[in-house]
Motif scaffolding. Structure first.
Motif, PDB file in Angstrom:
ATOM      1  N   ARG A  70       0.895  -1.170   0.000  1.00  0.00           N
ATOM      2  CA  ARG A  70       0.000   0.000   0.000  1.00  0.00           C
ATOM      3  C   ARG A  70       0.923   1.207   0.000  1.00  0.00           C
ATOM      4  O   ARG A  70       1.448   1.597   1.041  1.00  0.00           O
ATOM      5  CB  ARG A  70      -0.882   0.023   1.247  1.00  0.00           C
ATOM      6  CG  ARG A  70      -1.887  -1.089   1.287  1.00  0.00           C
ATOM      7  CD  ARG A  70      -2.826  -0.950   2.462  1.00  0.00           C
ATOM      8  NE  ARG A  70      -2.121  -0.902   3.741  1.00  0.00           N
ATOM      9  CZ  ARG A  70      -2.432  -0.085   4.741  1.00  0.00           C
ATOM     10  NH1 ARG A  70      -3.426   0.766   4.644  1.00  0.00           N
ATOM     11  NH2 ARG A  70      -1.756  -0.125   5.863  1.00  0.00           N
ATOM     12  N   ASP A  74      -2.855   3.879   2.829  1.00  0.00           N
ATOM     13  CA  ASP A  74      -4.263   4.246   2.941  1.00  0.00           C
ATOM     14  C   ASP A  74      -5.117   3.044   2.548  1.00  0.00           C
ATOM     15  O   ASP A  74      -4.704   1.901   2.759  1.00  0.00           O
ATOM     16  CB  ASP A  74      -4.569   5.482   2.084  1.00  0.00           C
ATOM     17  CG  ASP A  74      -4.248   5.283   0.600  1.00  0.00           C
ATOM     18  OD1 ASP A  74      -3.896   4.148   0.190  1.00  0.00           O
ATOM     19  OD2 ASP A  74      -4.355   6.260  -0.161  1.00  0.00           O
ATOM     20  N   GLU A  75      -6.292   3.279   1.980  1.00  0.00           N
ATOM     21  CA  GLU A  75      -7.205   2.182   1.645  1.00  0.00           C
ATOM     22  C   GLU A  75      -6.866   1.480   0.331  1.00  0.00           C
ATOM     23  O   GLU A  75      -7.473   0.467   0.004  1.00  0.00           O
ATOM     24  CB  GLU A  75      -8.655   2.695   1.607  1.00  0.00           C
ATOM     25  CG  GLU A  75      -8.983   3.605   0.446  1.00  0.00           C
ATOM     26  CD  GLU A  75      -8.501   5.036   0.632  1.00  0.00           C
ATOM     27  OE1 GLU A  75      -8.505   5.775  -0.370  1.00  0.00           O
ATOM     28  OE2 GLU A  75      -8.108   5.429   1.746  1.00  0.00           O
ATOM     29  N   MET A 103      -4.578  -3.505   7.303  1.00  0.00           N
ATOM     30  CA  MET A 103      -5.499  -2.392   7.078  1.00  0.00           C
ATOM     31  C   MET A 103      -6.538  -2.312   8.201  1.00  0.00           C
ATOM     32  O   MET A 103      -6.827  -1.224   8.703  1.00  0.00           O
ATOM     33  CB  MET A 103      -6.173  -2.529   5.711  1.00  0.00           C
ATOM     34  CG  MET A 103      -5.182  -2.384   4.559  1.00  0.00           C
ATOM     35  SD  MET A 103      -5.852  -2.880   2.962  1.00  0.00           S
ATOM     36  CE  MET A 103      -6.729  -1.368   2.514  1.00  0.00           C
ATOM     37  N   VAL A 108      -8.772   0.974   8.671  1.00  0.00           N
ATOM     38  CA  VAL A 108      -9.168   1.253   7.295  1.00  0.00           C
ATOM     39  C   VAL A 108     -10.428   0.431   7.026  1.00  0.00           C
ATOM     40  O   VAL A 108     -10.427  -0.785   7.196  1.00  0.00           O
ATOM     41  CB  VAL A 108      -8.041   0.896   6.304  1.00  0.00           C
ATOM     42  CG1 VAL A 108      -8.507   1.061   4.870  1.00  0.00           C
ATOM     43  CG2 VAL A 108      -6.806   1.738   6.582  1.00  0.00           C
ATOM     44  N   THR A 110     -12.391   0.161   4.127  1.00  0.00           N
ATOM     45  CA  THR A 110     -12.538  -0.513   2.840  1.00  0.00           C
ATOM     46  C   THR A 110     -11.177  -0.688   2.188  1.00  0.00           C
ATOM     47  O   THR A 110     -10.262   0.115   2.401  1.00  0.00           O
ATOM     48  CB  THR A 110     -13.438   0.291   1.866  1.00  0.00           C
ATOM     49  OG1 THR A 110     -12.853   1.568   1.648  1.00  0.00           O
ATOM     50  CG2 THR A 110     -14.852   0.430   2.395  1.00  0.00           C
ATOM     51  N   ALA A 111     -11.066  -1.719   1.386  1.00  0.00           N
ATOM     52  CA  ALA A 111      -9.859  -1.952   0.594  1.00  0.00           C
ATOM     53  C   ALA A 111     -10.214  -1.698  -0.862  1.00  0.00           C
ATOM     54  O   ALA A 111     -11.207  -2.226  -1.363  1.00  0.00           O
ATOM     55  CB  ALA A 111      -9.362  -3.377   0.777  1.00  0.00           C
ATOM     56  N   ARG A 154     -13.522  -2.995  -4.824  1.00  0.00           N
ATOM     57  CA  ARG A 154     -13.601  -2.593  -3.412  1.00  0.00           C
ATOM     58  C   ARG A 154     -14.156  -3.739  -2.575  1.00  0.00           C
ATOM     59  O   ARG A 154     -15.008  -4.492  -3.008  1.00  0.00           O
ATOM     60  CB  ARG A 154     -14.496  -1.365  -3.269  1.00  0.00           C
ATOM     61  CG  ARG A 154     -14.762  -0.981  -1.807  1.00  0.00           C
ATOM     62  CD  ARG A 154     -15.481   0.311  -1.698  1.00  0.00           C
ATOM     63  NE  ARG A 154     -14.489   1.371  -1.937  1.00  0.00           N
ATOM     64  CZ  ARG A 154     -14.791   2.644  -1.991  1.00  0.00           C
ATOM     65  NH1 ARG A 154     -16.024   3.056  -1.871  1.00  0.00           N
ATOM     66  NH2 ARG A 154     -13.843   3.536  -2.181  1.00  0.00           N
TER      67      ARG A 154
END
Length: 170
Positions: A70, A74-75, A103, A108, A110-111, A154
């Motif tokens: 990442r 972040d996401e 995450m 976090v 959502t991925a 997502r």
């Protein structure tokens, strides 16, 4: 047996080679490999040299089999590469689970990730692990001198908690 760990600076050359082999497989039929190979290798080496601390590595039998990253922590999962010779052994699944766990620990929710629309194996891999299409895009790529279709995927990592009193958030 697959072992997951964080990267070390001395892993960079091996990580770049795994990335190159997986990238070549992913773009076959979409791009002119010979025209882009040197640029891709340089991009992998530059990214990994600058960001190796953000890379999760999968080892199989003591050798690097794949990696995930990442870039901005972040996401967005910016990279997930598995050596083509070692695919379909659970390495990608282990890497994805490790980066998603990281995450979640960072709260976090959502991925997100993206790939080109013709990368059917990647699309199937992510869909089978709970990802769904979030967006589609077509953009001109000067490097390829043509339009490239991209797909954004997502997955919800942290479920929304009900707000309110009592069972069910009422």
């Amino acid at each position: 047996m697959t072992t997951i760990r964080y990267a070390h600076s001395e892993d960079v050359p091996a990580l770049a080679e795994v990335g190159m082999r997986a990238w070549e497989q992913a773009v076959t039929g979409v791009a002119d490999l010979n025209a882009l190979r040197d640029n891709a290798r340089t991009a992998f080496l530059q990214f990994l040299s600058a960001n190796w601390v953000k890379v999760i590595v999968a080892e199989d039998g003591g050798r690097i089999a794949g990696w995930a990253a990442r870039e901005k922590l972040d996401e967005e999962i910016t990279d997930l590469w598995v050596d083509p010779a070692l695919q379909r052994r659970g390495i990608g699944t282990a890497l994805l689970a490790a980066i998603e766990d990281e995450m979640r620990r960072s709260n976090v929710e959502t991925a997100d990730l993206q790939t080109h629309a013709r990368n059917a194996p990647a699309l199937a891999f992510f869909r089978n692990r709970g990802y769904s299409v979030n967006w589609l895009s077509v953009a001109y790529s000067p490097k390829l001198d043509r339009d490239v279709e991209s797909v954004g995927l997502r997955r919800q990592l942290i479920e929304d908690q009900p707000i309110g009193y009592g069972p069910g958030g009422f």
